[in-house]
Design a protein around this motif. Sequence first.
Motif, mmCIF file in Angstrom:
data_model
loop_
_atom_site.group_PDB
_atom_site.id
_atom_site.type_symbol
_atom_site.label_atom_id
_atom_site.label_comp_id
_atom_site.label_asym_id
_atom_site.label_seq_id
_atom_site.Cartn_x
_atom_site.Cartn_y
_atom_site.Cartn_z
ATOM 1 N N ARG A 47 0.830 -1.209 0.000
ATOM 2 C CA ARG A 47 0.000 0.000 0.000
ATOM 3 C C ARG A 47 0.865 1.261 0.000
ATOM 4 N NH1 ARG A 47 -3.426 1.064 4.106
ATOM 5 N NH2 ARG A 47 -4.967 1.888 2.639
ATOM 6 N N HIS A 49 3.178 3.940 -1.354
ATOM 7 C CA HIS A 49 3.621 4.504 -2.624
ATOM 8 C C HIS A 49 4.993 5.159 -2.465
ATOM 9 C CE1 HIS A 49 4.245 7.806 -5.497
ATOM 10 N NE2 HIS A 49 3.702 6.972 -6.371
ATOM 11 N N TRP A 76 -1.187 4.299 -1.696
ATOM 12 C CA TRP A 76 -1.939 4.166 -2.946
ATOM 13 C C TRP A 76 -3.426 4.421 -2.715
ATOM 14 C CZ3 TRP A 76 0.026 4.176 -7.631
ATOM 15 C CH2 TRP A 76 1.343 3.753 -7.827
ATOM 16 N N GLU A 77 -3.899 4.180 -1.496
ATOM 17 C CA GLU A 77 -5.306 4.378 -1.157
ATOM 18 C C GLU A 77 -5.408 5.341 0.019
ATOM 19 O OE1 GLU A 77 -6.573 0.485 -0.206
ATOM 20 O OE2 GLU A 77 -6.470 -0.271 -2.265
ATOM 21 N N SER A 110 -3.213 9.902 0.786
ATOM 22 C CA SER A 110 -3.201 9.082 -0.429
ATOM 23 C C SER A 110 -2.453 9.820 -1.531
ATOM 24 C CB SER A 110 -4.625 8.786 -0.896
ATOM 25 O OG SER A 110 -5.252 9.966 -1.376
ATOM 26 N N ARG A 111 -1.915 9.060 -2.462
ATOM 27 C CA ARG A 111 -1.261 9.649 -3.626
ATOM 28 C C ARG A 111 -2.240 10.545 -4.371
ATOM 29 N NH1 ARG A 111 -0.866 8.795 -9.109
ATOM 30 N NH2 ARG A 111 1.211 9.048 -10.052
ATOM 31 N N THR A 112 -3.472 10.104 -4.484
ATOM 32 C CA THR A 112 -4.481 10.873 -5.219
ATOM 33 C C THR A 112 -4.690 12.239 -4.591
ATOM 34 O OG1 THR A 112 -5.606 8.864 -5.948
ATOM 35 C CG2 THR A 112 -6.886 10.902 -5.985
#
Length: 272
Positions: A47, A49, A76-77, A110-112
């Motif tokens: 998980r 990143h 990643w989440e 999160s990366r997002t």
Amino acid sequence: MSKPHLPKGLDPQGYLTREGSLERVQSPFRPVVAAARDGLPDVFGTRLHSAYLYGSIPRGTARVGRSDLDLLVALWEEPGDADRAAARALGEALDREFPEIDGAGTLLYSRTRLLSELERHDLGWFVACLCTPLLGEDLAEHLPRYRPDSLLARETNGDLALLLPRWRERIAAADTDEARRPLVRFMSRHLVRTGFTLVMPHWGGWTSDLTEMAEIFGAYHPTHAEQMNTAAVAGYEPTGDPALLRSYVDDLGPWLAGEYARVHGIKAPRPD
């Protein structure tokens, strides 16, 4: 007006440079940095990143036994409660093992979110300019270059008015010097950085040194210079003084929040 002549943290094109690097980590702190780098994959597995250092350790200004280890982790989440508990456990283990640091903390995102448009000039800038890559792909490669402008000022520290009611609640709940000391440290640093970013576009650069920040602020707002200098000292050497905390939420903080809104506007709302 006489303005301090200090390093501005800019490249030849006028963009902010990344302030830290692994090469600047002083030798007493290298073992704890290595332990963090080795431990993070065990905690987060696939998980994870990427991970970053920030603060005094990658700037090379940390003090043995006085400075903390600051980490930012991109997953990643979206992180959950279990992730936050695992990060706290890792920090506590590092703090127990290494007397060279005084605490360890981890920011989890999160990366997002870090690459989102909403965070472009807040968390994104933080990663690109104030964080030093430790593990994984560097998210700065996906972010723009930044100038010390009013947009950056607004999106980094334009929410002080929203924070002050929460600060008052935390101060009311802290009834000992031991409980107040971390509040003094945190709030002092936050106010100094907010005061600095208030004038940052006029000064035209960046520094993370609290003493320099207060000095630069004071050149533009001399009537509040003494208060800001006091906050800078408390940011490095916090006491449990309740009167200082009250002055932050009853005097300096409200004035600074109002001036910030007048000059730069209000930070875009965040979901949390």
